[in-house]
Design an enzyme around this catalytic site. Structure first.
Site, mmCIF file in Angstrom:
data_model
loop_
_atom_site.group_PDB
_atom_site.id
_atom_site.type_symbol
_atom_site.label_atom_id
_atom_site.label_comp_id
_atom_site.label_asym_id
_atom_site.label_seq_id
_atom_site.Cartn_x
_atom_site.Cartn_y
_atom_site.Cartn_z
ATOM 1 N N GLY A 103 0.770 -1.242 0.000
ATOM 2 C CA GLY A 103 0.000 0.000 0.000
ATOM 3 C C GLY A 103 0.796 1.285 0.000
ATOM 4 O O GLY A 103 0.233 2.349 -0.240
ATOM 5 N N ASP A 104 2.114 1.224 0.252
ATOM 6 C CA ASP A 104 2.919 2.457 0.245
ATOM 7 C C ASP A 104 4.340 2.146 -0.204
ATOM 8 O O ASP A 104 5.319 2.558 0.422
ATOM 9 C CB ASP A 104 2.920 3.092 1.630
ATOM 10 C CG ASP A 104 3.420 4.543 1.607
ATOM 11 O OD1 ASP A 104 3.409 5.155 0.521
ATOM 12 O OD2 ASP A 104 3.815 5.053 2.665
ATOM 13 N N LEU A 105 4.450 1.412 -1.307
ATOM 14 C CA LEU A 105 5.769 1.058 -1.830
ATOM 15 C C LEU A 105 6.428 2.276 -2.459
ATOM 16 O O LEU A 105 5.850 2.946 -3.313
ATOM 17 C CB LEU A 105 5.632 -0.062 -2.870
ATOM 18 C CG LEU A 105 6.955 -0.624 -3.406
ATOM 19 C CD1 LEU A 105 7.693 -1.386 -2.309
ATOM 20 C CD2 LEU A 105 6.711 -1.529 -4.613
ATOM 21 N N ASN B 113 10.858 3.085 1.527
ATOM 22 C CA ASN B 113 10.349 1.877 2.179
ATOM 23 C C ASN B 113 11.013 0.608 1.653
ATOM 24 O O ASN B 113 10.520 -0.498 1.892
ATOM 25 C CB ASN B 113 8.833 1.774 2.013
ATOM 26 C CG ASN B 113 8.094 2.668 2.992
ATOM 27 O OD1 ASN B 113 8.654 3.089 4.004
ATOM 28 N ND2 ASN B 113 6.847 2.959 2.688
ATOM 29 N N THR C 132 1.385 7.244 -0.454
ATOM 30 C CA THR C 132 2.086 8.453 -0.896
ATOM 31 C C THR C 132 1.653 8.767 -2.315
ATOM 32 O O THR C 132 1.810 7.948 -3.220
ATOM 33 C CB THR C 132 3.607 8.241 -0.817
ATOM 34 O OG1 THR C 132 3.947 7.807 0.509
ATOM 35 C CG2 THR C 132 4.348 9.533 -1.112
#
Length: 222
Positions: free
Chosen positions: A81-83, A87, A120
């Site tokens: 969900g926020d690659l 990260n 993001t």
């Protein structure tokens, strides 16, 4: 309660099913306003910082490792969900490891959400930005949206900066992605890798490759 259950489930997965390209879980910290997974300190930093310090390292190999980690997560029905570059951390052996698993889908126990809980925007797929256009009720992250973000990660690693880096405010990327705009090709990137990135950020979720295909494509490249 749902957030707590989600975090605990993902922490258990990380503890019981370790993977060489997923940052391991050492435990969790809970307070009245925060839930966090405890992970080892990665001295080498994130993937973009690492490739800048070590220009001779194979960017393709590191991205292949990320794709391998994402495929592992999908096998256990876990969406990141926020690659993004920050990260993906590099361990002591110079291998890429996906971090912050599950934190993108969590809100604080007080119910207040933030950018991390939403994802993001620069890396976010169009169906998460305008879900109604794609027949979705919510901007939830999916396996397909993770693939879209992987395409943006490819750009970031080769370009050395985030997508739409000329935009100062994060939210200003929303209309650009929604209108079909994508980053320009970096100067130094293999044709096959760039072609794969553009397939990953196809506007239609159904037209994007499965992450296992992404991994296999990178794995056969020299």
């Amino acid at each position: 309660m749902h957030d707590l259950q989600t975090l605990l489930r993902e922490a258990i997965h990380l503890r019981l099913m370790p993977h060489p390209h997923i940052v391991p879980c050492m435990g969790i910290v809970m307070s009245e306003t925060m839930l966090r997974i405890i992970s080892p300190w990665m001295e080498n930093g994130d993937i973009v910082t690492y490739t800048k310090k070590h220009p001779s390292v194979s960017k393709k190999d590191l991205l292949e490792q990320v794709a391998d980690g994402l495929h592992f997560l999908q096998q256990y029905k876990l969406v990141h969900g926020d690659l993004k570059g920050s990260n993906v951390l590099i361990n002591d052996h110079g291998k890429a490891c996906i971090a912050d698993l599950g934190l993108s889908n969590l809100t604080s126990l007080s119910g207040m959400s933030n950018l991390s809980s939403a994802g993001t925007y620069r890396y976010m797929s169009p169906e998460r930005i305008v879900p109604e256009k794609f027949g979705m009720d919510t901007p939830r992250a999916t396996f397909s949206s993770d693939v879209f973000s992987f395409g943006m990660l490819v750009y970031e690693v080769y370009a050395g900066h985030p997508p739409f880096h000329g935009i100062r405010f994060e939210a200003s990327a929303i209309p650009r992605i929604a209108n079909g705009e994508r980053p320009m090709r970096p100067r130094y990137i293999e044709d096959e890798v760039w072609s794969l990135a553009t397939r990953c950020w196809n506007e239609s979720p159904k037209e994007r490759p499965h992450i296992f295909e992404v991994y296999n494509t990178l794995a056969v490249l020299p």
